[in-house]
Design a protein around this motif. Structure first.
Motif, short mmCIF file in Angstrom:
data_model
loop_
_atom_site.label_atom_id
_atom_site.label_comp_id
_atom_site.label_asym_id
_atom_site.label_seq_id
_atom_site.Cartn_x
_atom_site.Cartn_y
_atom_site.Cartn_z
N SER A 3 0.83 -1.21 0.00
CA SER A 3 0.00 0.00 0.00
C SER A 3 0.86 1.26 0.00
N TYR A 4 1.97 1.23 0.74
CA TYR A 4 2.81 2.42 0.77
C TYR A 4 3.43 2.67 -0.61
N ALA A 5 3.83 1.58 -1.27
CA ALA A 5 4.40 1.75 -2.61
C ALA A 5 3.34 2.29 -3.56
N TRP A 6 2.12 1.82 -3.39
CA TRP A 6 1.05 2.32 -4.26
C TRP A 6 0.85 3.82 -4.05
N LEU A 7 0.79 4.20 -2.77
CA LEU A 7 0.60 5.62 -2.47
C LEU A 7 1.75 6.45 -3.04
N ARG A 8 2.94 5.91 -2.93
CA ARG A 8 4.11 6.65 -3.35
C ARG A 8 4.10 6.92 -4.84
N HIS A 9 3.66 5.93 -5.62
CA HIS A 9 3.79 6.06 -7.06
C HIS A 9 2.53 6.51 -7.77
N ASN A 10 1.40 6.38 -7.12
CA ASN A 10 0.17 6.63 -7.86
C ASN A 10 -0.72 7.71 -7.28
N THR A 11 -0.18 8.50 -6.38
CA THR A 11 -0.93 9.67 -5.92
C THR A 11 -0.06 10.90 -6.13
N GLU A 12 -0.69 12.05 -6.01
CA GLU A 12 0.07 13.30 -6.20
C GLU A 12 1.01 13.50 -5.02
N VAL A 13 2.10 14.19 -5.28
CA VAL A 13 3.13 14.36 -4.25
C VAL A 13 2.59 15.07 -3.01
N ASP A 14 1.66 16.01 -3.22
CA ASP A 14 1.20 16.81 -2.09
C ASP A 14 -0.11 16.33 -1.49
N ASP A 15 -0.55 15.15 -1.86
CA ASP A 15 -1.79 14.64 -1.29
C ASP A 15 -1.61 14.33 0.20
N LYS A 16 -2.68 14.54 0.95
CA LYS A 16 -2.61 14.26 2.37
C LYS A 16 -3.32 12.95 2.67
N VAL A 17 -2.69 12.15 3.49
CA VAL A 17 -3.24 10.85 3.82
C VAL A 17 -3.56 10.84 5.30
#
Lengths: 477, 783
Positions: free
Chosen positions: B572-586
């Motif tokens: 999941s972390y790899a997915w977030l890293r590569h497939n969301t915008e850099v400034d998105d907040k989680v």
């Protein structure tokens, strides 16, 4: 109006002159040397993510002409942009003893280019084509990024449809007397295709032609809209680092930036549907990749910036090693991932000594992943410390420069040959050589350094134990 | 050493014996270091070279920043990727010791062109410092009880499970370095106490500085050492060595501690440090008294004493009153929450749920003592006894260290780590003494053979029994004696001599007492001890291999098909890293904050540095609110993705549903509309058919169980072993964007705000006055 008449005449004259001069300046590649394409067959293979085109040309040199040493092939500007590789062979000998001789292909200077920005590639014939002779040539070329997904965004349950654009008639700088085009698509699901009569379709294959007596640079655009669920794996950036150690190992590290280049995924990703209904859900996505590595690889690893990825499988036999691996998550359209593959190989398989005393490493160009396009490939060959005058011999054009890299106690640094190439496909996986001079004495440099460091340490210890460093005078007890 | 031997004109045989003893000792220490390092590599061998758990990921990220941007950038680092929208000043709120250590190691290696990555250096920092810690243990124990006990203690510490649990390869946490610093500081203190050398006192202050840099646990040192000084004064052991050991430490140590940004003025302002200043004053008073006592006649001294006492007491009372008033004026009485929960174990659970919610802040259970220090628990009392046999300054310090750390470990399971070195040292002393006694008694039971006696005699001779006796009797005379010695030989020889003085007192009276054991009994005793040690080793290896080496971001399970790896967190972390915008907040519960920033490189709302309770309570409230309210909270925080950890499909127990009670409790602590009883059915949090409607309607429930029922048709939760209560529901404000392979991490996206629906507009316009309707009619002729 009086002054305008002479000017217009002048203009006309000028135009005529330029035309004549263009015609008379017989560059070896000009189409005016009278070659005709007697018959041409174009087979377009759309079954994969990469477009492969096979051209069979029967070329005739008319009796009036002179010897022809080149045959030209034309591409549209867009095609030329996406062109990864062009290969040509010529059939020689009679029926039974027919052999295909590879011919060198080179792009022609822009100055001599044809109308509408068409790009010409010249195939140099091994033996010049004499007047009234006929020969058969096979041309093969690969186009990348030429399948445009439409719709550009799909949901998980939809399958991927793509457009392919080309011409029904062969784009050629010569007169084409007779020509057919076959387009083969991956499945029966064809949404639409342009008809340029005579056109017929049987299953996944569409036949255009036969067309007769086409003028030079004739073009009749066609558009095929069809289903293609093949994984559109695109390596946006690949850096391969090959470290040669004369102690017996060649270490390869490959850093990939992978992308699904197909229709973008939109909306929800439901793991439930992906797992339960695999056949229809995420048909265009992929989760497996296959890399073909050299035989006898050892210590293979597969990881990314946050650690090991535990889903890989290595099969080895005496001819090749196959590494089957999965990215951390299935890739849907537009999703990215990065990973690193590394492996070691025995030195004796790759390093040889040439006759002039230089060493050369015989390595494979390109990307070991099957069926992928590499947009930007960098190969770094790190030669051992102390090697001199490196020279890379690659069968096609690459951008080359030298660097110095440092690792493991290097003092002067290692000479590194950097090769760069854009738009690389599987056909580029051919051997290339790097020649360099190396004196084996340099192999001993680092062990000697370590030995002397340890020696110095002991000497320092002995010296310290024999010295009294205290400030006050020591008195006898 | 050779010089010493030459000057004393010892026989060549003796010299050789000592030299070979020294070499043997050094070699054993080297092996102990190797053991300490390699027993911690199980995690790398069994899993992989990766950073473990939660906090180490933060430390790793800080180290990465340090290695990339340099030290000055590091001090000024304002991290805007966490605690959004507040951010966090990392340079001023982090204990920099560990980061600087690893950063320096990385820099050194890279400057001699050894291209190790920051991650590799971080992974192996803890094992390297465990080796250092076991060497420091050797030094400390040697100061108190000689080489044998030192080696024994070092061996035991090298593999004590409690310390292994915090220092396996990859466990890149403050404690890994801090335990070394702790032991080394204690060693230097004891060394200064034994030698009275200002050199060691300065080193001690520097070592204390390193400890302050490394871990908040430095307050243990700055309270324990004053306690020991006080103990020495009360028991009449005041000496100038004590003064040298303590006064420079307080002055230099406090000055140095104030240099660390995270401590700063706390070094003089908070109550944790007051004890040291008080003892500092007392020490000076005592020193003055001793000084005056030396000047005056006994009679005059008595008069002066009574005078000083009356005046002094009055002044003291005044000072104490002012101090108390100052301290009492602050709300927490000048103590930090964690320190208060140490003094009053029930404090945290009453007032600060966020401290209580951390599992390592709970009091330990008896099995955890056995798990973490194993047979040492039985050996420690023997060690205490042997420390008392001749009570020296050093051994009294060890006893005090043990007693205090036993108390602290009883309060917080995490502080078991502080107990471990003390237990190891005392067990090492006990074992060493026991072996000493048993082998000696076996030797003396035999008819005195020719080779047995001289060896024993040799040992007795150097430290004459008179020295030992005087030490036991009165500290005063010893002080003078050692001072004489130190005046006489300030060189290296001197050090050697003093080691003899320090270590020898044990032996002589042992000789007389203990050779009475019968041979069979002592043989049995040795056998028993060896078996005990064997059991300990087996337990330690088991604990290192099985219990403590799992990195907790990768889970494995063994079934008949073979090893199964659950790598969902990193998926999941790899997915977030590569497939969301850099400034998105989680947004996620704070446990996963550090990992999300380090591995996914995305901005988080809260993380494991729980400095802002309200912010955490906001997230807790959102998680325990119904969907719409939660969406509003998250939207106001600019959150784009919500991450939940769900173990129901594979039976992973520490998931968000099981942590949910803390979200409710912490959220309810700040926002009263979240009431814990709304979620409780018979005092339990249940998500089955008996669950309360509030529970089954809250965001956490919905995000965890969305479409879960479709996996098996019943919705059977394997982590809690029952069917869930509400099976079919739709999400209105969130949409699923990613779920990992085993469903352990589910990521949802906040749906964008809806366009205004026509119906709503109409409703609004119709509710307005009729004049509006006229206007509308004019505007739209087709209506």
């Amino acid at each position: 109006m009086a002054p305008s008449l002479p000017t217009s005449i002048l203009l006309l004259l000028a135009v005529a002159f330029t035309v004549v001069s263009a015609a008379t300046s017989t560059s070896p590649t000009a189409p005016e040397d009278g070659i005709r394409v007697v018959s041409a067959e174009k087979r377009i293979d759309l079954t994969g993510p990469i477009v492969k085109v096979y051209l069979t040309l029967k070329v005739h040199n008319p009796a009036t002409g002179s010897d022809a040493s080149h045959v030209l092939i034309a591409f549209t500007p867009l095609e030329a942009q996406h062109l990864a590789i062009v290969k040509a062979t010529r059939a020689e000998g009679k029926r039974k003893k027919k052999v295909y001789v590879p011919l060198p292909v080179e792009p022609v200077d822009l100055a001599a280019n044809a109308p509408d920005g068409a790009r010409l590639y010249s195939v140099s014939l091994s033996a010049p084509l004499r007047p009234s002779e006929t020969t058969t040539m096979e041309v093969f070329y690969v186009l990348t990024h030429s399948l445009e997904p439409f719709p550009a965004e799909i949901t998980q349950s939809e399958s991927q449809l793509v457009y392919y654009r080309d011409s029904a008639v062969l784009l050629s700088p010569y007169h084409v007397l007779e020509q057919v085009t076959y387009v083969k698509m991956p499945s029966n699901r064809v949404e639409s295709f342009t008809r340029v009569d005579p056109t017929s379709r049987s299953g996944p294959e569409v036949k255009y032609g036969t067309y007769k007596d086409q003028l030079p640079y004739a073009y009749s655009p066609i558009l095929l809209h069809h289903e293609n669920n093949h994984p559109f794996a695109v390596v946006e950036e690949l850096v391969r680092k090959v470290e040669i150690s004369h102690w017996g190992n060649v270490q390869v590290t490959e850093q990939y930036k992978l992308k699904h280049g197909g229709a973008r995924h939109k909306g929800v990703f439901s793991r439930l549907e992906y797992q339960a209904r695999q056949s229809i859900s995420g048909a265009s996505s992929f989760k497996n990749l296959l890399a073909r590595l050299p035989p006898r690889v050892h210590s293979v690893y597969y990881r990314d910036e946050i650690g090991n990825i535990s889903s890989s499988n290595l099969r080895t036999d005496s001819h090749k090693s196959e590494l089957e691996f999965e990215p951390r998550y299935p890739l849907f359209g537009g999703w990215h991932c990065t990973f690193t593959i590394g492996y070691g190989m025995p030195l004796q398989d790759f390093l040889f000594e040439s006759e002039d005393g230089r060493r050369f490493a015989n390595l494979t160009f390109g990307c070991p992943l099957l069926n992928t396009v590499v947009d930007d490939l960098t190969i770094k060959i790190v030669l051992p410390e102390g090697s001199k005058s490196p020279q890379a011999v690659v069968p096609f054009l690459t951008e080359q420069h030298l660097e110095t890299s440092y690792s493991y106690l290097d003092v002067v640094g290692r000479t590194t040959v950097v090769l760069k190439k854009k738009n690389v496909v599987g056909e580029h996986n051919v051997p290339f050589q790097v020649y360099y001079e190396f004196n084996p004495v340099f192999m001993l440099a680092e062990p000697l350094m370590l030995i002397s460091a340890v020696l110095l340490f002991f000497v320092a210890c002995i010296a310290y134990l024999h010295m009294d460093l205290s400030i006050g005078k020591s008195q006898a007890s | 050493m050779a010089e010493v031997e030459a000057s004393t004109a010892a026989s060549g045989d003796d010299r050789l014996r000592k030299a070979s003893g020294g070499v043997l000792c050094a070699f054993t220490l080297l092996l102990i270091g190797v053991l300490a390092f390699s027993i911690r590599l199980f995690s790398v061998v069994k899993y992989e070279s990766v950073i473990h758990e939660f906090d180490p990921y933060f430390n790793y990220r800080v180290t990465q920043f340090l290695s990339k941007s340099g030290i000055y950038e590091f001090w000024n680092w304002f991290d805007d990727r966490t605690w959004y929208p507040l951010g966090r000043v990392i340079g001023g709120t982090v204990y920099p010791g560990l980061t600087l250590t690893a950063g320096t190691m990385w820099w050194l290696l890279n400057s001699i062109n050894i291209p190790l990555s920051v991650e590799t250096v971080c992974v192996f920092t803890a094992p390297i410092f465990s080796a250092n810690a076991s060497w420091a243990t050797y030094l400390l124990t040697k100061e108190a009880k000689g080489h044998g006990a030192g080696l024994m203690a070092a061996t035991i510490l090298a593999m004590v499970p409690s310390y292994i649990s915090r220092s396996v390869a990859g466990s890149y946490d403050n404690e890994a370095v801090a335990i070394f610093a702790l032991i080394f500081t204690f060693y230097l203190y004891v060394k200064t106490l034994n030698t009275g050398s200002l050199f060691y006192a300065t080193l001690n202050a520097l070592s204390y500085f390193y400890m302050v840099c490394s871990w908040g646990g430095y307050t243990f040192i700055i309270n324990l050492i004053p306690m020991h000084v006080l103990l020495c004064i009360i028991t009449g052991r005041y000496s100038s060595r004590l003064y040298i050991a303590y006064a420079p430490l307080v002055v230099l140590g406090t000055l140095l501690a104030a240099l660390v940004p995270v401590v700063g003025f706390n070094a003089v302002l908070t109550s944790e440090h007051f004890a040291s200043f008080l003892v500092f004053i007392i020490l000076h008073v005592v020193a003055l008294v001793y000084f005056i006592k030396g000047l005056l006649t006994p009679r005059l001294f008595k008069v002066a004493m009574t005078f000083v006492l009356t005046v002094g007491l009055a002044l003291c009372f005044a000072a104490v009153a002012i101090l108390v008033a100052l301290v009492a004026s602050s709300p927490t009485k000048g103590w930090s929450g964690r320190s208060l929960s140490l003094l009053d174990p029930t404090y945290a659970s009453k007032y600060i749920p966020i401290i209580a919610s951390v599992s390592e802040h709970q009091p330990p259970t008896w099995p955890s003592y056995f798990m973490d220090i194993n047979v040492l628990a039985f050996l420690v009392p023997a060690g205490i006894i042997s420390c008392f046999l001749p009570l020296s300054d050093a051994s009294s310090f060890l006893v005090l260290y043990l007693v205090t750390s036993v108390y602290f470990s009883g309060v917080m399971v995490r502080l078991m780590l502080v107990l471990a070195p003390a237990a190891c040292i005392l067990s090492g002393i006990a074992l060493s003494e026991a072996f000493n006694v048993l082998t000696r008694s076996m030797k003396f039971q035999r008819p005195r053979s020719d080779d047995g006696l001289p060896a024993a005699e040799d040992i007795i001779t150097p430290g004459t029994s008179s020295t030992a006796a005087t030490i036991v009797k009165s500290g005063n005379i010893t002080k003078e004696k050692t001072e004489n010695v130190s005046k006489g030989r300030p060189s290296k020889k001197n050090r050697k001599e003093k080691e003899w003085v320090g270590s020898s007192p044990v032996r002589p009276d042992m000789e007389e007492k203990l050779c009475v054991l019968p041979a069979e009994a002592s043989a049995m005793g040795i056998l028993f001890l060896i078996i005990l040690c064997g059991l300990y080793v087996v337990h330690c290896v088991w604990a290192a291999a099985e219990a403590y080496s799992a990195p907790s971001i990768v889970l494995t399970s063994r079934s008949h098909e073979g090893l199964h790896v659950f790598d969902d967190f990193r998926e999941s972390y790899a997915w977030l890293r590569h497939n969301t915008e850099v400034d998105d907040k989680v947004a996620s519960w704070w446990d996963y904050g550090y990992q999300t920033t380090a591995m996914a490189n995305r901005t988080v709302i809260v993380d494991n540095n729980t400095w802002n309770n309200t912010h955490i309570a906001t997230v807790g409230t959102a998680m325990s609110s119904p969907e719409k309210a939660a969406w509003e909270i998250f939207n106001s925080l600019d959150v784009k993705y919500v991450l939940v950890v769900f173990g129901g499909l594979i039976g992973y127990p520490s998931d968000d549903i099981n942590k949910f009670l803390w979200m409710v409790r912490i959220g309810g602590g700040e926002f009263p509309h979240i009431k814990e009883e709304d979620y409780l059915r018979d005092g339990n949090y249940r998500v089955d058919a008996q669950g309360t409607p509030t529970m089954l309607n809250c965001l956490m429930y919905k995000l965890c169980y969305y479409r879960f029922v479709e996996t098996d048709g019943k919705g059977f939760d394997r982590a809690r072993r029952y069917e869930i209560g509400r099976k079919h529901f739709k999400l209105t404000h969130f949409e699923e964007v990613f779920t990992t392979h085993n469903w352990m991490v589910r990521i949802y996206k906040l749906k964008p705000q809806k366009n205004r629906i026509r119906g709503k507009l109409k409703l609004k316009s119709s509710s307005k006055a009729s004049s509006m309707r006229k206007g509308a009619g004019k505007k739209n002729p087709w209506q």
